[in-house]
Design an enzyme around this catalytic site. Structure first.
Site, PDB file in Angstrom:
ATOM      1  N   GLY A  14       0.352 -10.678   4.225  1.00  0.00           N
ATOM      2  CA  GLY A  14      -1.024 -10.146   4.285  1.00  0.00           C
ATOM      3  C   GLY A  14      -1.174  -8.728   5.035  1.00  0.00           C
ATOM      4  N   ASN A  16      -1.561  -5.798   3.815  1.00  0.00           N
ATOM      5  CA  ASN A  16      -2.556  -4.847   3.032  1.00  0.00           C
ATOM      6  C   ASN A  16      -3.841  -5.567   3.340  1.00  0.00           C
ATOM      7  OD1 ASN A  16      -1.399  -2.630   1.201  1.00  0.00           O
ATOM      8  ND2 ASN A  16       0.315  -4.230   0.813  1.00  0.00           N
ATOM      9  N   ILE A  96       1.286 -14.035 -11.806  1.00  0.00           N
ATOM     10  CA  ILE A  96       0.707 -13.249 -12.915  1.00  0.00           C
ATOM     11  C   ILE A  96      -0.674 -13.888 -13.647  1.00  0.00           C
ATOM     12  CG2 ILE A  96       1.275 -12.355 -15.411  1.00  0.00           C
ATOM     13  CD1 ILE A  96       4.093 -12.284 -14.646  1.00  0.00           C
ATOM     14  N   LEU A  97      -1.692 -12.949 -13.662  1.00  0.00           N
ATOM     15  CA  LEU A  97      -2.900 -13.529 -14.007  1.00  0.00           C
ATOM     16  C   LEU A  97      -3.007 -13.671 -15.725  1.00  0.00           C
ATOM     17  CD1 LEU A  97      -5.033 -11.462 -11.303  1.00  0.00           C
ATOM     18  CD2 LEU A  97      -4.427 -14.018 -11.299  1.00  0.00           C
ATOM     19  N   ASN A 111      -4.668  -3.880  -8.149  1.00  0.00           N
ATOM     20  CA  ASN A 111      -3.252  -4.245  -7.570  1.00  0.00           C
ATOM     21  C   ASN A 111      -2.677  -3.344  -6.584  1.00  0.00           C
ATOM     22  OD1 ASN A 111      -1.007  -6.178  -7.093  1.00  0.00           O
ATOM     23  ND2 ASN A 111       0.064  -5.095  -8.827  1.00  0.00           N
ATOM     24  N   HIS A 113       1.145  -1.967  -5.847  1.00  0.00           N
ATOM     25  CA  HIS A 113       2.664  -2.327  -6.143  1.00  0.00           C
ATOM     26  C   HIS A 113       3.372  -1.329  -5.396  1.00  0.00           C
ATOM     27  CE1 HIS A 113       5.795  -3.712  -8.603  1.00  0.00           C
ATOM     28  NE2 HIS A 113       6.119  -2.488  -8.880  1.00  0.00           N
ATOM     29  N   ASP A 149       1.921  -5.097 -14.226  1.00  0.00           N
ATOM     30  CA  ASP A 149       2.053  -3.877 -13.515  1.00  0.00           C
ATOM     31  C   ASP A 149       1.953  -2.526 -14.455  1.00  0.00           C
ATOM     32  OD1 ASP A 149       2.551  -5.195 -11.123  1.00  0.00           O
ATOM     33  OD2 ASP A 149       4.656  -5.023 -11.628  1.00  0.00           O
ATOM     34  N   GLU A 178       1.214   2.097   1.546  1.00  0.00           N
ATOM     35  CA  GLU A 178       0.411   1.090   0.907  1.00  0.00           C
ATOM     36  C   GLU A 178      -1.060   1.155   1.436  1.00  0.00           C
ATOM     37  OE1 GLU A 178       2.222  -2.386  -0.399  1.00  0.00           O
ATOM     38  OE2 GLU A 178       4.008  -1.766  -0.463  1.00  0.00           O
TER      39      GLU A 178
HETATM   40  C1  GAR Z   1       3.633  -5.347  -0.709  1.00  0.00           C
HETATM   41  O1  GAR Z   1       4.725  -4.420  -0.471  1.00  0.00           O
HETATM   42  C2  GAR Z   1       3.052  -5.231  -1.909  1.00  0.00           C
HETATM   43  O2  GAR Z   1       3.163  -3.872  -2.480  1.00  0.00           O
HETATM   44  C3  GAR Z   1       3.839  -6.190  -2.714  1.00  0.00           C
HETATM   45  O3  GAR Z   1       4.146  -7.234  -1.877  1.00  0.00           O
HETATM   46  C4  GAR Z   1       3.903  -6.639  -0.554  1.00  0.00           C
HETATM   47  C5  GAR Z   1       2.787  -7.583   0.108  1.00  0.00           C
HETATM   48  O4  GAR Z   1       2.749  -7.305   1.492  1.00  0.00           O
HETATM   49  N1  GAR Z   1       3.495  -6.835  -3.912  1.00  0.00           N
HETATM   50  C6  GAR Z   1       4.204  -7.001  -4.980  1.00  0.00           C
HETATM   51  O5  GAR Z   1       5.282  -6.721  -5.009  1.00  0.00           O
HETATM   52  C7  GAR Z   1       3.205  -7.370  -6.324  1.00  0.00           C
HETATM   53  N2  GAR Z   1       4.006  -7.349  -7.361  1.00  0.00           N
HETATM   54  P1  GAR Z   1       1.722  -7.619   2.650  1.00  0.00           P
HETATM   55  O6  GAR Z   1       1.453  -9.414   2.086  1.00  0.00           O
HETATM   56  O7  GAR Z   1       2.017  -7.548   3.906  1.00  0.00           O
HETATM   57  O8  GAR Z   1       0.415  -7.066   2.046  1.00  0.00           O
END
Ligand code: GAR
Length: 218
Positions: A14, A16, A96-97, A111, A113, A149, A178
């Site tokens: 979490g 992000n 995947i939704l 999203n 990525h 994606d 990100e």
């Molecule tokens: C992030 O790097 C995000 O971009 C990726 O998972 C990580 C989550 O980090 N998402 C994906 O790969 C989606 N397919 P976080 O939980 O610290 O935000």
């Protein structure tokens, strides 16, 4: 547009989500995180939400694999509707939704990525970028459509791949970007400045009455 309400879906650490929470708290994002939903009971994202005084809900995915069960996904929709969210931000949500979900919130799901899409969709993409030998990777915020994606791209940030990078080092360099671009994309949405035309997202100019911020300052 008045202050938008965001529902965040997260499966893990979490960071992000935390970046979004901090942006709201520090006044960089005029929005409210209304609810955080996770398919993982002990996801740290849920702890982060509770610590910030945000409603945190675990929904049992009822199955392993790429998708939640249909019933579980229906429950996620119900929670997001209950909290009247304007925008759904997927933040490390590893499922995947289904089409029903995407259509229900059409044009209102984003999203983040960790690659420069359309290169490297899917999982473990920082490793895939290293193995492929690209010199730049990065991250993408995009609207979610019914593919994986594949939705219209809102913002990207390029990150150099350096000699000797490990998956961990490259991932953390990308993660910093990100956090920056996710807040920026949500801010543009909140300001009503994102217009989707086919595959292309246009960023509309700042409105003059938004530009000045606090009227009392001049
Ligand atoms: C992030 O790097 C995000 O971009 C990726 O998972 C990580 C989550 O980090 N998402 C994906 O790969 C989606 N397919 P976080 O939980 O610290 O935000």
């Amino acid at each position: 547009m008045s202050r938008i309400r965001i529902g965040v879906l997260a499966s893990g650490r979490g960071s992000n989500l935390q970046a979004i929470i901090d942006s709201v708290k520090e006044g960089r994002l005029d929005a409210e995180v209304a609810v955080v939903v996770s398919d993982v009971e002990d996801a740290y994202a849920l702890d982060r939400a509770r610590s910030a005084g945000i409603e945190a809900r675990y929904i049992d995915p009822a199955r392993k694999g790429a998708r939640l069960s249909k019933e579980s996904e229906r429950r996620v929709i119900d929670v997001l509707d209950e909290f009247r969210v304007d925008l759904i931000a997927l933040a490390g949500f590893m499922r995947i939704l289904r089409s029903d979900f995407v259509r229900h919130f059409s044009g209102r799901i984003m999203n983040i990525h960790p690659s420069l899409l359309p290169s490297f969709p899917g999982l473990k993409v920082q490793m895939k970028a290293l193995e492929y030998g690209v010199k730049y990777s990065g991250c993408t915020v995009h609207f979610v459509d019914e593919g994986v994606d594949t939705g219209p791209i809102i913002i990207q940030a390029a990150v150099p791949v350096l000699d000797g990078d490990t998956e961990e080092v490259l991932s953390s360099r990308i993660l910093r970007e990100e956090h920056r671009i996710y807040t920026e994309a949500i801010r543009l949405f909140a300001e009503g400045r994102l217009k989707i035309e086919g595959r292309v997202v246009h960023v509309l100019p700042e409105r003059r009455d938004d530009a000045g911020g606090d009227e009392s300052r001049h």
